[in-house]
Design a protein around this motif. Structure first.
Motif, short mmCIF file in Angstrom:
data_model
loop_
_atom_site.label_atom_id
_atom_site.label_comp_id
_atom_site.label_asym_id
_atom_site.label_seq_id
_atom_site.Cartn_x
_atom_site.Cartn_y
_atom_site.Cartn_z
N LEU A 34 0.83 -1.21 0.00
CA LEU A 34 0.00 0.00 0.00
C LEU A 34 0.86 1.26 0.00
CD1 LEU A 34 -2.87 1.30 0.34
CD2 LEU A 34 -2.45 1.23 2.80
N SER A 35 1.89 1.28 0.85
CA SER A 35 2.78 2.45 0.92
C SER A 35 3.42 2.72 -0.43
CB SER A 35 3.88 2.24 1.97
OG SER A 35 3.32 2.12 3.25
N ALA A 50 2.25 1.69 -3.42
CA ALA A 50 1.21 2.06 -4.39
C ALA A 50 0.80 3.53 -4.21
CB ALA A 50 0.01 1.14 -4.25
N ARG A 51 0.76 4.01 -2.95
CA ARG A 51 0.41 5.40 -2.68
C ARG A 51 1.38 6.37 -3.36
NH1 ARG A 51 -3.85 6.08 -0.14
NH2 ARG A 51 -4.44 5.21 1.86
N ALA A 99 -1.28 -4.54 -5.20
CA ALA A 99 -0.97 -3.27 -4.54
C ALA A 99 -2.03 -2.22 -4.88
CB ALA A 99 0.42 -2.78 -4.95
N LEU A 132 -5.27 -2.97 -3.01
CA LEU A 132 -5.19 -2.58 -1.60
C LEU A 132 -5.34 -1.06 -1.46
CD1 LEU A 132 -2.31 -4.95 -0.41
CD2 LEU A 132 -4.74 -5.09 0.19
N LEU A 133 -4.80 -0.34 -2.44
CA LEU A 133 -4.92 1.12 -2.42
C LEU A 133 -6.39 1.53 -2.57
CD1 LEU A 133 -3.53 3.86 -2.36
CD2 LEU A 133 -3.07 3.64 -4.81
N VAL A 192 -4.92 -3.22 5.75
CA VAL A 192 -4.88 -1.83 5.31
C VAL A 192 -6.03 -1.02 5.94
CG1 VAL A 192 -3.66 -2.38 3.16
CG2 VAL A 192 -6.14 -2.11 3.11
#
Lengths: 212, 212
Positions: A91-92, A94-95, B43, B46-47, B88
């Motif tokens: 997630l980090s 992808a952000r 990813a 999840l975002l 998440v």
């Protein structure tokens, strides 16, 4: 290309940065472990993992994040926490718009040692040699993270070529189907059999061409 | 108290907001599903889950987030993705300083239907009744999220009382140990045996007192 390799975990999350050069050359940049105390509750531990990895992303600005793929066949008692740690790391990345790749433990071991069933000592030894380190990285999670980053550098060009070959094959297939459809439309009913025979012959030639 | 209940999942993540009043009264606020397309990579999915849930947190400002606990005994093929979605969501809540609670599916079912082995239809029926909804929430993930929020409202006072009782017991235990230590220090060597006997008698009284 700069890769952040991550061996996900709640108690210890291995993180490593490796630069790839031409061919198979790799250069060590940094390695470490993000730890979270077991007595904290899950949400707070995930926050510490995410914050820890964000710090690595800030400091080293990798172009891609490679994470070890978690299997449900792994150690049942820790698999959920490990999967969640991997999830917040993905997630980090992808952000920030960074591509995220997953490699299985056996893909990493095969890339680094030649055997998918190599043990931790063997991975540590090979990582130490490949990167020309003065001493072996500790703990094993750190060595795994380095191995994962190297694995990504070596596998990704192959994967890109494979993806390219697949997309070219799909394109050729579509063009071929379009030619067939066009032929069927322009052919008088009586000659359809001949066209079909020609098509089969062409298919056969293509098949031989691809398996050569 | 306002609760966001979450039935985690990558394909469908059920989200529901319920307000708790005095006693067992509960009030429906909102329910929905955050969906992510299966063809996206992990990813990015999840975002989307994280962004979707953040939107619900922004819109409804819950005071606590209750998430269904994922077990590794669940469906093996989806357990990793479900765990990562739960991770998440927990992270998003923790980033805002919100407390995160986990309840197992059977705890939720027991709270809502009286049976830990109730099926989805039974949970949907009871949730619809308890919240006085005009029609049953669809899909099942949405009903589960509502059930989880209600479960949290009903279980958390009991859990708080339990935690309070435990901490009071621990405190009494510490005070008692301190008295013992003080007694040992001020007692002449010859009378140590008597003190020990008195201590054992006191311990016995305490033990009976707590199990009464």
């Amino acid at each position: 290309m700069r890769v952040l390799g991550v061996d996900p975990g709640l108690t210890r999350c291995g993180v490593a940065v490796v630069d790839g050069g031409t061919g198979r050359s790799v250069r060590f940049v940094d390695v470490g472990v993000v730890r979270t105390p077991a007595e904290l509750d899950l949400a707070k531990r995930l926050l510490l993992v995410a914050d820890g990895v964000e710090e690595w992303l800030d400091r080293h600005r990798p172009q891609v994040v490679a994470i070890e793929r978690v299997f449900s066949q792994n150690n049942v008692s820790t698999v959920i926490g490990t999967a969640q740690a991997a999830g917040v790391v993905a997630l980090s990345a992808a952000r920030r718009g960074l591509p995220v790749a997953f490699h299985t433990p056996s893909e990493m071991k095969t890339a680094i040692t030649g055997s998918g069933r190599a043990d931790k000592a063997q991975v540590t030894l090979m990582v130490t040699r490949l990167l020309g380190l003065a001493e072996p990285p500790r703990p094993a999670d750190a060595a795994d993270a380095l191995g994962l980053a190297i694995c990504h550098l070596w596998r990704s060009p192959m994967q890109s070529r494979l993806a390219e070959a697949r997309s070219r094959a799909a394109e050729l297939g579509r063009a071929h189907q379009a030619r067939l459809a066009a032929a069927a439309r322009t052919t008088a009913p009586g000659t359809a059999g001949k066209v079909r025979a020609a098509t089969l012959a062409e298919r056969e030639r293509n098949r031989k061409g691809t398996t050569r």
